[in-house]
Design an enzyme around this catalytic site. Structure first.
Site, PDB file in Angstrom:
ATOM      1  N   GLY A  26       0.835  -1.195   0.000  1.00  0.00           N
ATOM      2  CA  GLY A  26       0.000   0.000   0.000  1.00  0.00           C
ATOM      3  C   GLY A  26       0.868   1.243   0.000  1.00  0.00           C
ATOM      4  N   SER A  27       0.225   2.390   0.005  1.00  0.00           N
ATOM      5  CA  SER A  27       0.944   3.649  -0.160  1.00  0.00           C
ATOM      6  C   SER A  27       1.914   3.928   0.978  1.00  0.00           C
ATOM      7  CB  SER A  27      -0.058   4.799  -0.281  1.00  0.00           C
ATOM      8  OG  SER A  27      -0.909   4.843   0.856  1.00  0.00           O
ATOM      9  N   GLU A  29       3.775   1.951   2.534  1.00  0.00           N
ATOM     10  CA  GLU A  29       4.955   1.074   2.523  1.00  0.00           C
ATOM     11  C   GLU A  29       5.851   1.319   1.313  1.00  0.00           C
ATOM     12  OE1 GLU A  29       1.640  -1.201   2.612  1.00  0.00           O
ATOM     13  OE2 GLU A  29       1.723   0.265   4.223  1.00  0.00           O
ATOM     14  N   GLU A  48      -4.847  -9.245   3.313  1.00  0.00           N
ATOM     15  CA  GLU A  48      -3.801  -9.250   4.327  1.00  0.00           C
ATOM     16  C   GLU A  48      -3.815 -10.487   5.221  1.00  0.00           C
ATOM     17  OE1 GLU A  48      -5.539  -6.575   3.467  1.00  0.00           O
ATOM     18  OE2 GLU A  48      -4.215  -4.839   3.299  1.00  0.00           O
ATOM     19  N   HIS A  71      -0.607  -3.089   5.464  1.00  0.00           N
ATOM     20  CA  HIS A  71      -0.876  -1.703   5.091  1.00  0.00           C
ATOM     21  C   HIS A  71      -1.645  -0.980   6.183  1.00  0.00           C
ATOM     22  CE1 HIS A  71      -1.628   1.819   2.826  1.00  0.00           C
ATOM     23  NE2 HIS A  71      -2.882   1.580   2.533  1.00  0.00           N
ATOM     24  N   HIS A 278     -14.448 -26.190  23.828  1.00  0.00           N
ATOM     25  CA  HIS A 278     -15.248 -25.512  22.811  1.00  0.00           C
ATOM     26  C   HIS A 278     -16.719 -25.478  23.203  1.00  0.00           C
ATOM     27  CE1 HIS A 278     -16.436 -25.180  18.262  1.00  0.00           C
ATOM     28  NE2 HIS A 278     -16.556 -24.035  18.889  1.00  0.00           N
ATOM     29  N   GLY A 397      -9.142 -21.782  15.791  1.00  0.00           N
ATOM     30  CA  GLY A 397     -10.478 -21.855  15.227  1.00  0.00           C
ATOM     31  C   GLY A 397     -10.873 -20.731  14.301  1.00  0.00           C
TER      32      GLY A 397
END
Length: 534
Positions: A26-27, A29, A48, A71, A278, A397
């Protein structure tokens, strides 16, 4: 000052082996990528969370921390489900996020991250935005060492985009050897208790694979004639499942877990939280007469365990020490786990029939990745994994992990990985097939399509909810979807088509790239979390 922040970070990445970089650019980086080194490989994920999961697979395969670049605030937000998985599964990741220019931060700019160091917590071991540009290399070096120290896990550094061109000194590489051993007196007391036990058991957790302690654990089991179980919802295996002492996989329900361990007077949990539930039932963690010892490198985990004696230690030296201390027992070993009978072919494909055929065809040296929750119990009963590191899944999970995890794991050593994936799980991260195709990653996906989120429906029925809204899927041609992303794919719909289709999917060479086989299956079982002994 001898160079820029970018120069120092590139050198640090080389020194630490982080030259395969995962991300979605992205901008904020962009300045990092100026004069991108020829010896670095950038692996693009189309979302991502996919980039983080691919980085995790690579870290597991290489046994080194992997670098993933996100980003700003939105990219970190997208990725947090995968960061959560990496934290729970103790995967060492160095997560770097772009940030807006320092001069703009007081104005709360477009794409700026407010309180960036707080954003990924508590699911990272370390999180900082350096105070000065010159501090970036040293902070990254510290983050890397923390990621690789036991218990391993992800770390996070936010870097303003104008830092990369600022002057900074290089950081000298410094290794941290993180193994530590318990008090010899504590190990001696445990060894004496194992010698006196009538019916001991070991519970193997993901820490065994993580710390390469399988040889020591196997020798301890054989010397003590202990029954061996895998911990509930484990993200790995950690013990050869064809071994005569292996008993199965423990359920994540208090009463069922306590019942499975009731036959044993001494239980030693190794690298396992053990009480991972769970479904709630009002039952104590263990039944009377079962004494628990717990060995793990995480003092935090030792502190919250509700019962038993915890010994804080890394596993490999501690279990090796126990092997030297315990007597070679003459007690009768537990009866071996029964191999389930193959299910006969039905008019329609069933998950159990697919897994029976997969068991007969899966090469022993293949890593098996799983994210098919409604078929996981059947997979554990029917497909046995024997090699260290041979089984990977999500231990937390959060779905969307398995499909890209398999990509990163196959990139680590270019050996074919087999991934059993559900239709619901695949849709969280199906774009990773594009990355697999671009890099010709050797992954075979066996996609079990039961037309919905069947595990959620089954859990609903378990607690008396006859119909759960939002759990039906259908009408998706996953083979065509894979092909549209550059990954070859096919489908089989009848039992008589399955053997040839599986052979075609599994016999591909390591240079043949990815492949997806779409199988429409029926007969999802309702009885989740019934303890399986075969």
């Amino acid at each position: 000052m001898t160079g820029t922040v970018r120069d120092a970070v590139v050198r640090l990445c080389r020194d630490t082996g982080m030259t395969t970089v995962f991300g979605n650019p992205g901008s904020t980086e962009l300045r990092m990528f100026r004069d991108w080194p020829d010896d670095f490989r950038y692996v693009l994920g189309l979302q991502e969370s996919t980039a983080v999961a691919m980085a995790a697979g690579h870290a597991v395969g290489t046994r080194r921390a992997a670098l993933v670049i996100l980003h700003s605030a939105g990219g970190v937000g997208h990725a947090l489900g995968a960061v959560f998985n990496a934290f729970r599964d103790r995967v060492p990741l160095v997560v770097v996020a772009g940030q807006q220019s320092r001069a703009l931060l007081r104005l709360r700019p477009f794409l700026g991250a407010d309180e960036p160091a707080e954003f990924p917590r508590p699911y990272v071991k370390f999180s900082r935005q350096p105070e000065r540009a010159a501090d970036v290399p040293a902070v990254l070096a510290e983050a890397h060492r923390i990621a690789m120290a036991h218990p391993r896990g992800p770390v996070f550094v936010s870097i303003p985009e104008d830092d990369w061109d600022q002057p900074a000194d290089p950081v000298e590489p410094r290794a941290v050897h993180g193994a530590f051993t318990a008090d010899p007196a504590a190990l001696g007391a445990l060894a004496a208790r194992l010698d006196a036990a009538e019916r001991p058991a070991l519970v193997v957790g993901p820490g065994v694979d993580d710390e390469d302690a399988l040889p020591e654990v196997r020798e301890l089991a054989e010397r003590t004639r202990a029954a061996v179980w895998i911990s509930p919802m484990s993200g790995g295996s950690g013990f050869p499942e064809s071994h005569p002492l292996f008993q199965g996989f423990l359920p994540p329900v208090a009463d069922l877990l306590a019942a499975a361990l009731e036959p044993y007077d001494v239980v030693v949990a190794l690298g396992a939280p053990l009480f991972t539930y769970h479904v709630h039932t009002d039952h104590p963690p263990l039944n009377p007469g079962t004494e628990l010892f717990h060995l793990d490198c995480d003092p935090g985990q030792a502190a919250w365990l509700p019962t038993g004696t915890s010994i804080v230690t890394t596993l490999k030296p501690a279990v090796g020490g126990l092997v030297a201390l315990v007597a070679d027992s003459g007690r009768e070993p537990p009866p071996p786990r029964r191999v389930p009978d193959p299910v006969p072919a039905a008019p329609d494909l069933t998950g159990e029939h697919v897994l029976d055929l997969l068991r007969d065809r899966l090469p022993h040296d293949r890593v098996l990745v799983e994210e098919a929750p409604s078929h996981r119990d059947a997979l554990h009963a029917r497909v046995r994994v024997d090699g260290a590191g041979g089984f990977l899944t999500t231990g937390s999970g959060a779905l969307g992990w398995g499909l890209p995890l398999a990509v990163g794991r196959a990139l680590a050593d270019r050996r074919r990985v087999v991934c059993v994936i559900g239709d619901g799980s695949a849709l969280y991260s199906v774009q990773a097939l594009w990355t697999a195709a671009q890099h010709r990653v050797p992954v075979t996906y066996v996609l079990l399509d039961n037309g919905g989120y069947a595990a959620v429906s089954a859990l609903g029925r378990r607690i008396g909810i006859a119909s759960v809204p939002g759990t039906d899927l259908g009408g998706i041609d996953f083979a065509a979807l894979a092909r549209s992303l550059g990954c070859p794919g096919d489908r089989a719909e009848r039992p008589e088509e399955l053997p040839t289709a599986l052979d075609q999917a599994l016999e591909r060479g390591d240079d043949d790239g990815p492949y997806l086989l779409h199988l429409r299956v029926t007969g999802t079982e309702d009885a989740l979390y019934v303890p399986r002994t075969g």
